[in-house]
Write a protein that holds these residues in place. Structure first.
Motif, PDB file in Angstrom:
ATOM      1  N   LEU A  44     -34.178  21.531  35.282  1.00  0.00           N
ATOM      2  CA  LEU A  44     -34.374  22.981  35.353  1.00  0.00           C
ATOM      3  C   LEU A  44     -34.771  23.511  33.982  1.00  0.00           C
ATOM      4  N   PRO A  45     -35.735  24.429  33.899  1.00  0.00           N
ATOM      5  CA  PRO A  45     -36.187  24.946  32.592  1.00  0.00           C
ATOM      6  C   PRO A  45     -35.061  25.656  31.846  1.00  0.00           C
ATOM      7  N   LYS A  46     -34.887  25.286  30.569  1.00  0.00           N
ATOM      8  CA  LYS A  46     -33.862  25.905  29.742  1.00  0.00           C
ATOM      9  C   LYS A  46     -34.452  27.064  28.953  1.00  0.00           C
ATOM     10  N   GLU A  47     -33.609  27.972  28.576  1.00  0.00           N
ATOM     11  CA  GLU A  47     -34.071  29.121  27.792  1.00  0.00           C
ATOM     12  C   GLU A  47     -34.528  28.645  26.418  1.00  0.00           C
ATOM     13  N   LYS A  48     -35.730  28.994  26.021  1.00  0.00           N
ATOM     14  CA  LYS A  48     -36.293  28.550  24.754  1.00  0.00           C
ATOM     15  C   LYS A  48     -35.773  29.426  23.603  1.00  0.00           C
ATOM     16  N   VAL A  49     -35.353  28.758  22.526  1.00  0.00           N
ATOM     17  CA  VAL A  49     -34.888  29.470  21.344  1.00  0.00           C
ATOM     18  C   VAL A  49     -35.983  29.395  20.288  1.00  0.00           C
ATOM     19  N   VAL A  50     -36.552  30.537  19.944  1.00  0.00           N
ATOM     20  CA  VAL A  50     -37.629  30.581  18.965  1.00  0.00           C
ATOM     21  C   VAL A  50     -37.024  30.803  17.585  1.00  0.00           C
ATOM     22  N   GLU A  51     -37.231  29.841  16.687  1.00  0.00           N
ATOM     23  CA  GLU A  51     -36.694  29.957  15.341  1.00  0.00           C
ATOM     24  C   GLU A  51     -37.617  30.825  14.485  1.00  0.00           C
ATOM     25  N   ALA A  52     -37.001  31.744  13.743  1.00  0.00           N
ATOM     26  CA  ALA A  52     -37.787  32.609  12.853  1.00  0.00           C
ATOM     27  C   ALA A  52     -38.192  31.814  11.625  1.00  0.00           C
ATOM     28  N   LYS A  53     -39.469  31.658  11.428  1.00  0.00           N
ATOM     29  CA  LYS A  53     -39.970  30.899  10.284  1.00  0.00           C
ATOM     30  C   LYS A  53     -40.112  31.824   9.068  1.00  0.00           C
ATOM     31  N   PRO A  54     -39.777  31.317   7.888  1.00  0.00           N
ATOM     32  CA  PRO A  54     -39.944  32.147   6.691  1.00  0.00           C
ATOM     33  C   PRO A  54     -41.409  32.447   6.445  1.00  0.00           C
ATOM     34  N   LYS A  55     -41.678  33.569   5.799  1.00  0.00           N
ATOM     35  CA  LYS A  55     -43.049  33.966   5.512  1.00  0.00           C
ATOM     36  C   LYS A  55     -43.712  32.931   4.613  1.00  0.00           C
ATOM     37  N   GLU A  56     -44.880  32.484   5.012  1.00  0.00           N
ATOM     38  CA  GLU A  56     -45.561  31.450   4.239  1.00  0.00           C
ATOM     39  C   GLU A  56     -45.977  32.004   2.883  1.00  0.00           C
ATOM     40  N   ARG A  57     -45.750  31.213   1.857  1.00  0.00           N
ATOM     41  CA  ARG A  57     -46.101  31.623   0.503  1.00  0.00           C
ATOM     42  C   ARG A  57     -47.149  30.684  -0.070  1.00  0.00           C
ATOM     43  N   TYR A 223     -47.524  41.551  -4.225  1.00  0.00           N
ATOM     44  CA  TYR A 223     -47.486  40.091  -4.230  1.00  0.00           C
ATOM     45  C   TYR A 223     -48.588  39.543  -3.321  1.00  0.00           C
ATOM     46  N   ASP A 224     -48.654  40.069  -2.104  1.00  0.00           N
ATOM     47  CA  ASP A 224     -49.636  39.584  -1.140  1.00  0.00           C
ATOM     48  C   ASP A 224     -51.066  39.830  -1.623  1.00  0.00           C
ATOM     49  N   LYS A 225     -51.290  40.957  -2.290  1.00  0.00           N
ATOM     50  CA  LYS A 225     -52.626  41.244  -2.819  1.00  0.00           C
ATOM     51  C   LYS A 225     -53.031  40.212  -3.862  1.00  0.00           C
ATOM     52  N   GLU A 226     -52.077  39.861  -4.732  1.00  0.00           N
ATOM     53  CA  GLU A 226     -52.409  38.868  -5.758  1.00  0.00           C
ATOM     54  C   GLU A 226     -52.666  37.512  -5.128  1.00  0.00           C
ATOM     55  N   VAL A 227     -51.873  37.162  -4.126  1.00  0.00           N
ATOM     56  CA  VAL A 227     -52.083  35.890  -3.437  1.00  0.00           C
ATOM     57  C   VAL A 227     -53.504  35.814  -2.887  1.00  0.00           C
ATOM     58  N   GLU A 228     -53.926  36.868  -2.210  1.00  0.00           N
ATOM     59  CA  GLU A 228     -55.269  36.870  -1.626  1.00  0.00           C
ATOM     60  C   GLU A 228     -56.339  36.815  -2.714  1.00  0.00           C
ATOM     61  N   GLN A 229     -56.120  37.527  -3.822  1.00  0.00           N
ATOM     62  CA  GLN A 229     -57.092  37.502  -4.919  1.00  0.00           C
ATOM     63  C   GLN A 229     -57.162  36.119  -5.547  1.00  0.00           C
ATOM     64  N   VAL A 230     -56.006  35.494  -5.717  1.00  0.00           N
ATOM     65  CA  VAL A 230     -55.970  34.144  -6.277  1.00  0.00           C
ATOM     66  C   VAL A 230     -56.737  33.181  -5.377  1.00  0.00           C
ATOM     67  N   LYS A 231     -56.531  33.304  -4.077  1.00  0.00           N
ATOM     68  CA  LYS A 231     -57.245  32.439  -3.139  1.00  0.00           C
ATOM     69  C   LYS A 231     -58.754  32.626  -3.281  1.00  0.00           C
ATOM     70  N   ARG A 232     -59.184  33.886  -3.383  1.00  0.00           N
ATOM     71  CA  ARG A 232     -60.623  34.158  -3.533  1.00  0.00           C
ATOM     72  C   ARG A 232     -61.150  33.575  -4.841  1.00  0.00           C
ATOM     73  N   ASP A 233     -60.375  33.764  -5.922  1.00  0.00           N
ATOM     74  CA  ASP A 233     -60.795  33.223  -7.220  1.00  0.00           C
ATOM     75  C   ASP A 233     -60.893  31.706  -7.172  1.00  0.00           C
ATOM     76  N   TYR A 234     -59.899  31.088  -6.530  1.00  0.00           N
ATOM     77  CA  TYR A 234     -59.902  29.633  -6.434  1.00  0.00           C
ATOM     78  C   TYR A 234     -61.143  29.166  -5.669  1.00  0.00           C
ATOM     79  N   ASP A 235     -61.404  29.792  -4.535  1.00  0.00           N
ATOM     80  CA  ASP A 235     -62.535  29.369  -3.709  1.00  0.00           C
ATOM     81  C   ASP A 235     -63.850  29.490  -4.470  1.00  0.00           C
TER      82      ASP A 235
END
Length: 324
Positions: A44-57, A223-235
């Motif tokens: 019988l299908p069991k109730e699924k427990v969805v684990e909260a994943k930490p925000k990817e950094r 923080y998120d803005k710098e992450v995105e800028q760093v990614k663009r600079d890296y690319d």
């Protein structure tokens, strides 16, 4: 007759076998039915427990600096004139004389929105011939530093002391005599300083080195803005320089110790077109040291220190705010 008897015996045996086999088939069917039902219960299908994943950094450190309720920081920095000379002379070694350096001390207490900032200059010019020249000094790495400025914020009130020449007089026809003192002023600021990031911003206004502002994060959004800028600079950059990509991204996987803190080496470009790496506190997300490797179009032969943390403490004697 004998043949008839044999046939009757065979028929009787066959009938008995068939009759005996029926209940066996029914029992097997019943048992099989039970097994099937048991199988259905188990699947019988069991109730699924969805684990909260930490925000990817993308970058491996936290951003807790803005949340500290109190801290004391002590930064050593090289003053702007030296770095300006890099562009003029083309290298660090070609600069004939190093201008004096400085030290900034910062105390922050969230309760009461209290901030104190003391600025010290090495070999302050006025102390040799100015009456009333700086009276507070400190030593660092064998050099003497004089207190030349102090700011004290309480809520939206600002008290400021700045070492200044009050009067100049001429004696014996040509000899100048200066009278100096810590000149006091006070006023109001637009907003109280109630987090660590804002305290660093206030400190930066006092820096004698426009290149020496530590990186920090005021909010998750920044923080998120710098992450995105760093990614663009890296690319963009690493599309042309794969070897540097490997070197720099590998450093993000390693930590080292600096000023008794765990830090990550992070390569950055500054808005004044300088390039180098900053050692950032892995837990606090605060820059603890910065080294220039390239200044505008000049690739330095060796890395050049701009600023570094001397002391850090989350607890200190609150009497430092008793300034009258």
């Amino acid at each position: 007759m004998k043949r008839i008897i044999i046939l009757l015996l065979i028929a009787s045996l066959l009938f008995g076998c068939i009759k005996g086999s029926v209940p066996t088939e029914k029992n097997e069917t019943k048992n099989e039915s039970i097994k099937i039902n048991e199988t259905k219960v188990e699947t019988l299908p069991k109730e699924k427990v969805v684990e909260a994943k930490p925000k990817e950094r993308f970058l491996p450190w936290e951003t807790g600096f803005k949340d500290l309720n109190s801290f004391y920081l002590n930064y050593y920095y090289v003053k702007s004139g030296y770095i300006d000379g890099i562009e003029k002379y083309g290298s660090v070694e070609a600069i004939p004389e190093q201008p004096s350096n400085g030290i900034i001390k910062i105390w922050f207490l969230k309760k009461g929105a209290l901030v104190r900032i003391d600025r010290y200059d090495e070999d302050y010019l006025g102390k040799g011939f100015c009456k009333g020249s700086p009276t507070e000094f400190m030593e660092y790495e064998g050099k003497k530093y004089a207190l030349v400025g102090r700011e004290f914020y309480r809520d939206i009130t600002l008290k400021q002391w700045q070492h200044a020449i009050i009067t100049k007089t001429i004696s014996n026809g040509s000899s100048e005599e200066w009278n100096c003192e810590m000149e006091f002023s006070s006023g109001l600021v637009a907003n109280e300083i109630n987090n660590g990031a804002e305290a660093i911003e206030a400190v930066y206004n006092l820096y004698a080195n426009k290149y020496a502002k530590p990186n920090y994060y005021r909010s998750e959004e920044e923080y998120d803005k710098e992450v995105e800028q760093v990614k663009r600079d890296y690319d963009e950059y690493y599309a042309r320089d794969g070897a540097r990509y490997v070197k720099e991204t590998n450093t993000l996987q390693r930590t080292e110790q600096f000023a008794d803190r765990e830090v990550v080496k992070f390569y950055v470009t500054k808005d004044w077109n300088g390039y180098g790496y900053e050692l950032r506190d892995k837990k606090l997300g605060l820059g603890l040291a910065f080294y220039i490797e390239k200044f505008k179009d000049i690739k330095l032969e060796k890395e050049f220190l701009v600023y570094k943390l001397v002391e850090f403490d989350e607890e200190f004697d609150k009497s430092v705010f008793d300034l009258g």
